[in-house]
Design a protein around this motif. Structure first.
Motif, PDB file in Angstrom:
ATOM      1  N   MET A   1      43.421  52.611  36.786  1.00 11.24           N
ATOM      2  CA  MET A   1      42.827  52.587  35.455  1.00 11.24           C
ATOM      3  C   MET A   1      42.982  51.196  34.850  1.00 11.24           C
ATOM      4  N   SER A   2      41.888  50.656  34.367  1.00 13.97           N
ATOM      5  CA  SER A   2      41.985  49.275  33.909  1.00 13.97           C
ATOM      6  C   SER A   2      40.859  48.934  32.943  1.00 13.97           C
ATOM      7  N   LEU A   3      41.009  47.778  32.358  1.00 15.74           N
ATOM      8  CA  LEU A   3      39.953  47.209  31.526  1.00 15.74           C
ATOM      9  C   LEU A   3      39.230  46.177  32.384  1.00 15.74           C
ATOM     10  N   VAL A   4      37.949  46.392  32.614  1.00 19.97           N
ATOM     11  CA  VAL A   4      37.203  45.499  33.494  1.00 19.97           C
ATOM     12  C   VAL A   4      36.116  44.779  32.705  1.00 19.97           C
ATOM     13  N   ILE A   5      36.182  43.463  32.709  1.00 18.05           N
ATOM     14  CA  ILE A   5      35.173  42.648  32.033  1.00 18.05           C
ATOM     15  C   ILE A   5      34.490  41.811  33.097  1.00 18.05           C
ATOM     16  N   HIS A   6      33.170  41.947  33.172  1.00 18.71           N
ATOM     17  CA  HIS A   6      32.472  41.212  34.220  1.00 18.71           C
ATOM     18  C   HIS A   6      31.314  40.391  33.652  1.00 18.71           C
ATOM     19  N   ASP A   7      31.374  39.093  33.846  1.00 21.10           N
ATOM     20  CA  ASP A   7      30.296  38.178  33.473  1.00 21.10           C
ATOM     21  C   ASP A   7      29.809  38.458  32.046  1.00 21.10           C
ATOM     22  N   LEU A   8      30.786  38.474  31.117  1.00 16.75           N
ATOM     23  CA  LEU A   8      30.475  38.851  29.734  1.00 16.75           C
ATOM     24  C   LEU A   8      30.050  37.630  28.914  1.00 16.75           C
ATOM     25  N   SER A   9      28.960  37.784  28.189  1.00 15.99           N
ATOM     26  CA  SER A   9      28.518  36.724  27.285  1.00 15.99           C
ATOM     27  C   SER A   9      28.251  37.319  25.909  1.00 15.99           C
ATOM     28  N   VAL A  10      28.597  36.554  24.864  1.00 14.30           N
ATOM     29  CA  VAL A  10      28.385  37.014  23.492  1.00 14.30           C
ATOM     30  C   VAL A  10      27.703  35.911  22.699  1.00 14.30           C
ATOM     31  N   ARG A  11      26.644  36.268  22.032  1.00 10.05           N
ATOM     32  CA  ARG A  11      25.972  35.331  21.117  1.00 10.05           C
ATOM     33  C   ARG A  11      26.286  35.751  19.695  1.00 10.05           C
ATOM     34  N   LEU A  12      26.651  34.793  18.856  1.00 11.69           N
ATOM     35  CA  LEU A  12      26.818  35.062  17.422  1.00 11.69           C
ATOM     36  C   LEU A  12      25.899  34.096  16.705  1.00 11.69           C
ATOM     37  N   GLY A  13      24.943  34.622  15.959  1.00 10.75           N
ATOM     38  CA  GLY A  13      23.946  33.745  15.367  1.00 10.75           C
ATOM     39  C   GLY A  13      23.184  33.070  16.495  1.00 10.75           C
ATOM     40  N   HIS A  14      23.094  31.759  16.451  1.00 14.65           N
ATOM     41  CA  HIS A  14      22.359  31.053  17.496  1.00 14.65           C
ATOM     42  C   HIS A  14      23.294  30.452  18.536  1.00 14.65           C
ATOM     43  N   ARG A  15      24.616  30.733  18.390  1.00 15.17           N
ATOM     44  CA  ARG A  15      25.560  30.104  19.302  1.00 15.17           C
ATOM     45  C   ARG A  15      25.996  31.089  20.373  1.00 15.17           C
ATOM     46  N   GLU A  16      26.092  30.605  21.599  1.00 18.60           N
ATOM     47  CA  GLU A  16      26.712  31.416  22.642  1.00 18.60           C
ATOM     48  C   GLU A  16      28.209  31.144  22.559  1.00 18.60           C
TER      49      GLU A  16
END
Ligand SMILES: Nc1ncnc2c1ncn2[C@@H]1O[C@H](COP(=O)(O)OP(=O)(O)OP(=O)(O)O)[C@@H](O)[C@H]1O
Ligand SMILES: [Mg+2]
Lengths: 259, 358
Positions: A1-16
């Motif tokens: 059991m785990s927390l898996v994050i894969h190739d995650l991207s987040v944009r806020l407004g116009h910024r990545e």
């Protein structure tokens, strides 16, 4: 059991703000997220809690976080935000009670008082939140989060504590106390992900470290692998040395100023 | 039998005020009944409480004239007072929870102003309606226009403040202030156009009164206020979460957007209806939740029902005063709530200054 994050991207407004983040955090371990101000630690936490829209893979205990309802997520993980703006004059006990109710355990006096005692606030129940010191307020919210989380392992598997700078307002004694709480929670089978600024606490308590720099993973691994003088010096833009201590463990300290 | 274990279970943590709040509910319910009986017994005609009660208990028929006064004048007026008081106080508490601000009030976001504009339009331009239509609407024109105004204001506000199903509280607050200003300007224009007799009607309505209460008007307004009140009772957990911020509410598993939407609807419906039937009765929505938060804490599960009880009690009491102080004439009830509420509110602000940063 785990927390898996894969190739995650987040944009806020116009910024990545985050780009291509990969991380596997396992239950039973304390995972630290470190990095300079503005490197995206809080943004990553908010993506993990499901608050922010994000591209990429994101799952907790095998469940897709973004496809799971807020009510179900609340039984899998409890979250301490970097800041919690409280609107009305609640007493300390009432705030902790709100957390306990979510956790499903009946919010009895024992549950509330136990949570307060764990963060060294025994006897504070009747005080008004607004009349506490900054560090005491932070520990009230930690007690609320602990009350929500309940036992480290529930019927659905391990529970998770997601803590964004849980010790930022605390003195060294209470910092140690809170980090021990986190480590014990992990030792009993729960998962802990904590954003930290203190590199020595990270070295001492983390099983895994994710170092963020400008929204990307600068390094990920055990403290010994990640916390090296030259790497930290580059990311934090200041001369740092990492000294191995004779009794085990290590110490991160600024280099003496030349001249 | 209470065993040691259940006693342990029933014990509340030090600082947990939910037990006190429960007892306050009981006290308020008793007070409401007492004030209601008092209100039924007092008035210009000589119907007395003891006589009425005795007759009711003995199952005797009342004197026909007394019966008429009780059933057609005092009872609808009492029911209206209870409902309007509860609606105003609960709307205030819901709005404050939604905006996370103890100073928020339906008056603040333009809902009352919108309902007011509707009412003023009816008073000033009502005579311009085709004769047949005016006659058909009769006394319903004003409440209908006020519902419409309050509803429109809420819809416009909602369109301004929400996008893609998300509501920004800050935008809503600022939009509400702008909306109230615009509505106020339109109302001012209408008042400028009004003739002398219309001005008297306007002034009287604007100060607030329950004098126009009748079963017909009650039937038009009561379902809306009741719907708003019932919806509000389901908001308690969501509003508790919002007190810790939207993020924390989400972390605790609460449906934040749904809570906000229901809160807005509940407030629009009950405030629109209350303003329509009673005009500008101020301070109930501001003062009642404040007093209760001081006494029993901000937990909305107790705050909302207690606000309904206390709001109802206070408004009936204010109405009683308005009918008796200058009897046989009547003072507008809004004057009494403002006279009593204003100083209380300032006193609360001064006391709270050190504790809570408003
Ligand atoms: N709503 C937003 N819109 C645009 N940019 C944002 C927004 N919120 C944060 N950012 C930017 O994203 C970057 C990452 O912010 P974040 O809060 O994740 O930093 P952090 O690593 O937690 O920093 P700190 O150590 O100061 O808490 C920052 O440059 C910040 O200015
Ligand atoms: Mg941060």
């Amino acid at each position: 059991m785990s927390l898996v994050i894969h190739d995650l991207s987040v944009r806020l407004g116009h910024r990545e703000v985050l780009t291509g983040i990969d991380l596997i955090a396992c239950a039973g371990e304390v995972t630290a997220i470190i990095g300079p101000n503005g490197s995206g630690k809080t943004t990553l936490m908010r993506a993990i809690t499901g608050e922010l829209a994000a591209a990429g893979g994101l799952s907790l205990n095998g469940r897709d976080i973004r496809a799971t309802s807020a009510a179900v997520m609340a039984t899998l993980r409890a979250v301490l935000a970097q800041a919690t703006p409280l609107a009305f004059p609640f007493t300390v006990a009432e705030i902790v009670r709100l957390g306990a109710e979510v956790g499903g355990s009946p919010p009895t006096a024992r549950v509330i008082e136990h949570a307060l005692a764990r963060v060294d606030l025994a006897g504070y129940g009747a005080r008004l939140y607004q009349q506490l010191s900054g560090g005491e307020q932070q520990r009230v919210h930690l007690a609320r989060v602990l009350a929500q989380a309940g036992a480290p392992v529930g019927p659905e598997g391990p529970r998770w504590l997601l803590l964004d700078e849980p010790v930022s307002a605390l003195d060294i004694g209470h910092q140690m106390m809170v980090m021990r709480l986190a480590r014990d929670f992990a030792a009993e089978g729960g998962g802990v992900v904590a954003v930290l600024h203190d590199l020595n606490l990270t070295a001492r308590f983390a099983d895994r470290v994710l170092l963020l720099a400008e929204g990307r993973v600068a390094a990920c691994g055990t403290p010994v692998e990640v916390l090296t003088g030259p790497r930290l010096g580059g990311v934090y833009d200041c001369a740092l040395q990492v000294v191995a201590l004779p009794q085990g463990g290590m110490l991160v300290a600024p280099m003496a100023e030349a001249g | 039998m209470v065993t040691a274990e259940t006693a342990m279970h029933l014990r509340r943590a030090e600082g947990d005020r939910s037990g006190i709040a429960r007892r306050v509910t009981l006290v308020l319910a008793v007070a409401m009944v007492a004030v209601s009986l008092l209100s039924l017994s007092a008035g210009a005609s000589g119907v007395s409480l003891s006589g009425t009660l005795a007759a009711l208990l003995r199952g005797e028929a009342l004197d026909p004239a007394d019966r008429l006064v009780l059933l057609q004048i005092r009872l609808p007026r009492l029911a209206m007072g209870l409902l309007v008081g509860a609606a105003l106080a609960v709307s205030g508490a819901v709005m404050q929870g939604l905006f996370r601000n103890p100073l928020a009030d339906p008056g603040l976001v333009g809902v009352s102003a919108g309902a007011g504009l509707g009412a003023i339009t009816a008073i000033v331009l009502g005579s311009a309606l085709p004769v047949g239509m005016a006659a058909a609407l009769g006394p319903h024109l004003l409440p209908i226009a006020a519902f419409a105004g309050g509803w429109t204001a809420t819809m416009v506000l909602y369109a301004i403040a929400s996008r893609h199903g998300r509501t920004s509280v800050a935008t809503m607050l600022l939009g509400g202030i702008a909306l109230a200003a615009l509505t106020g300007a339109a109302s001012g224009l209408l008042i400028y156009m009004a003739d002398d007799s219309q001005l008297r009607d306007l002034t009287f309505w604007g100060m607030g009164s329950l004098a126009g209460a009748s079963w017909t008007r009650l039937l038009a307004a009561a379902p809306l206020m009741a719907a708003g009140l019932i919806a509000a009772l389901f908001l308690a957990r969501g509003l508790n979460g919002l007190a810790l911020g939207e993020a924390a509410a989400h972390h605790m598993g609460l449906a934040v957007e749904r809570t906000k939407r229901i809160a807005i609807l509940s407030v629009a419906v009950s405030t629109g209806a209350a303003v329509a039937v009673s005009g500008g009765i101020g301070f109930v929505g501001l003062v009642v939740p404040h007093l209760l938060r001081l006494a029993t804490g901000p937990d909305h599960r107790r705050l909302l029902p207690n606000a309904a009880l206390l709001g109802a009690t206070l408004l009936v009491l204010a109405d009683l005063l308005s009918r008796t102080i200058v009897a046989p004439a009547e003072l507008p009830i809004g004057i009494i709530t403002a006279l009593a509420g204003g100083p209380v509110f300032i006193a609360i602000l001064l006391r709270q200054r050190g504790i809570v940063d408003l």
